[in-house]
Structures are given as structure tokens and as C-alpha cells.
Design a protein around this motif. Structure first.
Motif, mmCIF file in Angstrom:
data_model
loop_
_atom_site.group_PDB
_atom_site.id
_atom_site.type_symbol
_atom_site.label_atom_id
_atom_site.label_comp_id
_atom_site.label_asym_id
_atom_site.label_seq_id
_atom_site.Cartn_x
_atom_site.Cartn_y
_atom_site.Cartn_z
ATOM 1 N N ARG A 196 0.825 -1.207 0.000
ATOM 2 C CA ARG A 196 0.000 0.000 0.000
ATOM 3 C C ARG A 196 0.858 1.255 0.000
ATOM 4 N NH1 ARG A 196 -2.907 -3.072 -1.175
ATOM 5 N NH2 ARG A 196 -4.987 -3.689 -0.495
ATOM 6 N N ASP A 197 1.903 1.199 0.780
ATOM 7 C CA ASP A 197 2.788 2.344 0.882
ATOM 8 C C ASP A 197 3.477 2.625 -0.451
ATOM 9 O OD1 ASP A 197 3.918 4.369 2.541
ATOM 10 O OD2 ASP A 197 5.806 3.261 2.506
ATOM 11 N N LEU A 198 4.003 1.584 -1.060
ATOM 12 C CA LEU A 198 4.665 1.736 -2.350
ATOM 13 C C LEU A 198 3.685 2.210 -3.413
ATOM 14 C CD1 LEU A 198 6.888 -1.489 -2.272
ATOM 15 C CD2 LEU A 198 7.683 0.876 -2.117
ATOM 16 N N GLU A 199 2.482 1.682 -3.334
ATOM 17 C CA GLU A 199 1.460 2.080 -4.302
ATOM 18 C C GLU A 199 1.109 3.559 -4.126
ATOM 19 O OE1 GLU A 199 -2.320 0.337 -3.681
ATOM 20 O OE2 GLU A 199 -3.181 1.164 -5.525
ATOM 21 N N ARG A 200 0.955 3.934 -2.885
ATOM 22 C CA ARG A 200 0.595 5.318 -2.596
ATOM 23 C C ARG A 200 1.630 6.300 -3.121
ATOM 24 N NH1 ARG A 200 -0.662 9.742 1.214
ATOM 25 N NH2 ARG A 200 1.382 9.832 2.141
ATOM 26 N N ASN A 201 2.875 5.906 -3.069
ATOM 27 C CA ASN A 201 3.933 6.781 -3.538
ATOM 28 C C ASN A 201 4.197 6.651 -5.030
ATOM 29 O OD1 ASN A 201 4.683 8.086 -1.042
ATOM 30 N ND2 ASN A 201 5.446 6.105 -0.385
ATOM 31 N N GLY A 202 3.364 5.842 -5.685
ATOM 32 C CA GLY A 202 3.480 5.735 -7.138
ATOM 33 C C GLY A 202 4.633 4.887 -7.628
ATOM 34 N N LEU A 203 5.184 4.068 -6.752
ATOM 35 C CA LEU A 203 6.319 3.240 -7.158
ATOM 36 C C LEU A 203 5.881 1.903 -7.738
ATOM 37 C CD1 LEU A 203 8.803 3.924 -4.229
ATOM 38 C CD2 LEU A 203 8.521 5.136 -6.379
ATOM 39 N N ILE A 204 4.704 1.466 -7.361
ATOM 40 C CA ILE A 204 4.169 0.231 -7.926
ATOM 41 C C ILE A 204 2.687 0.423 -8.275
ATOM 42 C CG2 ILE A 204 5.747 -1.186 -6.561
ATOM 43 C CD1 ILE A 204 3.374 -1.999 -4.825
ATOM 44 N N THR A 205 2.175 -0.473 -9.084
ATOM 45 C CA THR A 205 0.750 -0.443 -9.412
ATOM 46 C C THR A 205 0.085 -1.707 -8.883
ATOM 47 O OG1 THR A 205 1.119 -1.555 -11.514
ATOM 48 C CG2 THR A 205 1.115 0.849 -11.527
ATOM 49 N N ARG A 206 -1.202 -1.599 -8.652
ATOM 50 C CA ARG A 206 -1.975 -2.734 -8.156
ATOM 51 C C ARG A 206 -3.137 -2.956 -9.124
ATOM 52 N NH1 ARG A 206 -6.605 -3.064 -4.910
ATOM 53 N NH2 ARG A 206 -6.737 -4.927 -3.624
ATOM 54 N N THR A 207 -3.187 -4.127 -9.710
ATOM 55 C CA THR A 207 -4.216 -4.413 -10.693
ATOM 56 C C THR A 207 -5.071 -5.599 -10.277
ATOM 57 O OG1 THR A 207 -2.583 -3.785 -12.355
ATOM 58 C CG2 THR A 207 -4.641 -4.728 -13.150
ATOM 59 N N ARG B 45 -7.695 -12.293 -8.225
ATOM 60 C CA ARG B 45 -6.326 -12.252 -8.695
ATOM 61 C C ARG B 45 -5.849 -10.803 -8.759
ATOM 62 N NH1 ARG B 45 -5.635 -13.250 -14.252
ATOM 63 N NH2 ARG B 45 -3.560 -12.486 -14.748
ATOM 64 N N VAL B 46 -4.815 -10.520 -8.040
ATOM 65 C CA VAL B 46 -4.283 -9.161 -7.982
ATOM 66 C C VAL B 46 -2.811 -9.182 -8.360
ATOM 67 C CG1 VAL B 46 -3.903 -7.146 -6.526
ATOM 68 C CG2 VAL B 46 -5.892 -8.615 -6.140
ATOM 69 N N GLU B 47 -2.470 -8.318 -9.264
ATOM 70 C CA GLU B 47 -1.070 -8.284 -9.684
ATOM 71 C C GLU B 47 -0.413 -6.952 -9.364
ATOM 72 O OE1 GLU B 47 0.150 -11.369 -13.173
ATOM 73 O OE2 GLU B 47 -0.285 -9.293 -13.685
ATOM 74 N N TYR B 48 0.784 -7.041 -8.872
ATOM 75 C CA TYR B 48 1.571 -5.852 -8.573
ATOM 76 C C TYR B 48 2.720 -5.738 -9.554
ATOM 77 C CZ TYR B 48 -1.021 -5.799 -4.212
ATOM 78 O OH TYR B 48 -2.022 -5.760 -3.288
ATOM 79 N N ALA B 49 3.031 -4.528 -9.937
ATOM 80 C CA ALA B 49 4.132 -4.310 -10.865
ATOM 81 C C ALA B 49 4.789 -2.967 -10.592
ATOM 82 C CB ALA B 49 3.615 -4.356 -12.300
ATOM 83 N N THR B 50 6.010 -2.853 -10.984
ATOM 84 C CA THR B 50 6.709 -1.581 -10.797
ATOM 85 C C THR B 50 6.249 -0.569 -11.832
ATOM 86 O OG1 THR B 50 8.485 -2.359 -12.228
ATOM 87 C CG2 THR B 50 8.765 -2.684 -9.884
ATOM 88 N N THR B 51 6.368 0.691 -11.499
ATOM 89 C CA THR B 51 6.028 1.756 -12.437
ATOM 90 C C THR B 51 7.316 2.287 -13.062
ATOM 91 O OG1 THR B 51 6.246 3.478 -10.776
ATOM 92 C CG2 THR B 51 4.102 2.442 -11.000
ATOM 93 N N PRO B 52 7.189 3.010 -14.168
ATOM 94 C CA PRO B 52 8.385 3.603 -14.776
ATOM 95 C C PRO B 52 9.140 4.535 -13.834
ATOM 96 C CG PRO B 52 6.354 4.209 -15.962
ATOM 97 C CD PRO B 52 6.020 3.112 -15.035
ATOM 98 N N LEU B 53 8.445 5.001 -12.807
ATOM 99 C CA LEU B 53 9.089 5.914 -11.858
ATOM 100 C C LEU B 53 10.370 5.344 -11.271
ATOM 101 C CD1 LEU B 53 7.136 7.821 -9.073
ATOM 102 C CD2 LEU B 53 8.984 8.583 -10.533
#
Lengths: 136, 136
Positions: free
Chosen positions: A72-83, A91-99
Motif C-alpha cells: 500500500r505504501d509503495l502504491e501510494r507513492n506511485g512506485l508500484i501499481t496494483r491491478t 487475482r491481484v497483480e503488482y508491478a513496478t512503475t516507470p518511476l
DNA sequence: CCGTATCCAAATCGATACTG
DNA sequence: CAGTATCGATTTGGATACGG
């Protein structure tokens, strides 16, 4: 629905990274990934998108709660996405962002340094702890 | 502690293979400098040797205690040195060791990234905090 | 000038149990 | 599968006050 967590003691909400009108950005970066597990989550996601349980299995010792908090923290800071995929078993997938692409290399450099410097650090610690007048 | 993190970019590993003990040195590094003040102390000492009160004045908001704690910690890990000069008013100088020379660049890269990514991160946070259905 | 000692508040982490 | 809720333990940080 749009309940903001005003709250008292909700320990599942992401730690709000301090606003800190500070002029040194380095501590800020470290705050982003300085948690006990965030870095490992990032590293694992660096290998490609991962599902919740995949991460849970990959990162030894992490609890469900801490994984959630870190994500949640990483997502909030825009470092990862949650799909969320609308499948019958959720099914939930996490991935890194271009950031984060731009810090991959510095982070790896830090990792390399860690491996290299580890013996020296251990030695320094032993020297410090062993010396009589270190402190009391 | 911690050697051997092979396979950073392998996405082809079958689920049947061993889960690979993830002893990632990155969290270890972050532990070294991840305290609230350690990074700032290092940055300031990067400008040259400094005395205790110089550091105290340079790092806004730090207390005597936290400065001492940070310095002791960094010294114990061999990242800085502490030199006592036998003068009539006590004089103690702190300086970086060659150990950290090698992470100076990655650290600066991280700092640069922080400056660059700051707006995006702020935006991400606002988007996350503002969206009604983020959680809860 | 350069710290230590104490005490206290707050953040963080971990185990466990429960849910859609 | 992918989370939340709660609670307690541990760690960390800050505010003084005192000492060589």
C-alpha cells in the motif's frame, strides 16, 4: 464509501510519508523504501509482475500484514501499481512503475557495495564492540 | 549474514524449483543509513571533517542525543571516524572513511532521482489519498 | 565543548484471527 | 486468493537535565 481514514489507530493504513519541508532529499528517498520490507518487495517486483501470494512466498519471513502495508505504501507513492483482475478466485497483480526505473541502477550499485563492504563492516563492528572504552 | 542473491532477472524459473533463499543485501545497506538522521550526517560529513557542534548546527532539528546516537552508529559500522584532539576546550572531529567513497555516487544518484521524482510522488500521493475507493 | 542518563511518546513490527 | 482487524511487543525518536 469515501471514508477517509481520519483515525485513531488504524495500523493497516500506509504510513504517511512525512511532508518535511527539508532541503535534503536523500532522507526522503530512504523514507520511501527504508521500511523493513519495502526494498525486498521492490527487488522482487523488479523481476516482473507478481501476485500477492507469490510475493508472500518469495519474501521469507514477511507476514500478510506487513506485505499489505508495504504494498500500500509503495502504491501510494506511485512506485508500484496494483491491478485487480475480475477472476473467480481473486487475482491481484503488482508491478513496478516507470518511476523506479531510474533508481534501479543506483539501487543495484548500493547492493553491490553492500556485498563488497560487508566484511569490512563486520570487522569494524567487532573492533568497536571489542574495544574497552567504546562506551558504557 | 547474507551473501548469495543470484538470479535477479530470472523470470523463467519454474515453480517447481527451490524458492531461493532471498538474502538480499539491499535492506542491510538501508539499515546502515536508514535512520532518521544518519543520511544527513553522512551528507554533511561529505563536505569535509566536522566537529560535533558544527554538525549540530548544520542539521536542523536534530537533538544532541540523536546526533550522538547517529554518530556512534556510523562509527561502529566503520563509515566514519571519530578523532579526539586533546585541547583545553575538548575538540572532536568526525570524518568519513574510504569505505563510503564507493557509495557516494549511487547515493548522489538517489538524491538526484529524489529531486526529479518528487512532483510525481506528490501527485501519486494526492491521487491515492483523494480517490474514494482506494480502500476501507 | 562534547557528550550521558532518564524518562516518555510515537512509530513499527509480528502473531493471530477473521472475511469476501 | 487476497486481504482486514486487533492487540501487544519491540524499536525508535524527542525533551530535558546533568557531567567531565
Amino acid at each position: 464509501m469515501s471514508q477517509r481514514n481520519t483515525a485513531v489507530t488504524n495500523q493497516l493504513t500506509p504510513a504517511t510519508t512525512a511532508p518535511a519541508p527539508d532541503d535534503c532529499p536523500l532522507p526522503e528517498v530512504l523514507n520511501l523504501i527504508g521500511g523493513k520490507w519495502s526494498a525486498q518487495v521492490l527487488v522482487e517486483l523488479g523481476n516482473g509482475p507478481r501476485r500477492f501470494t507469490q510475493l508472500e512466498r518469495a519474501i521469507t519471513g514477511i507476514s500478510r500484514r506487513m506485505l499489505t502495508v508495504s504494498l500500500r505504501d509503495l502504491e501510494r507513492n506511485g512506485l508500484i501499481t496494483r491491478t485487480v483482475h475480475p477472476d473467480s478466485p481473486p487475482r491481484v497483480e503488482y508491478a513496478t512503475t516507470p518511476l523506479i526505473e531510474d533508481i534501479r541502477e543506483p539501487l543495484e550499485a548500493l547492493t553491490d557495495w553492500a556485498r563488497l563492504a560487508a566484511p569490512a563492516i563486520t570487522a569494524a563492528r567487532r573492533a568497536y564492540d571489542g574495544s574497552a572504552d567504546s562506551h558504557l
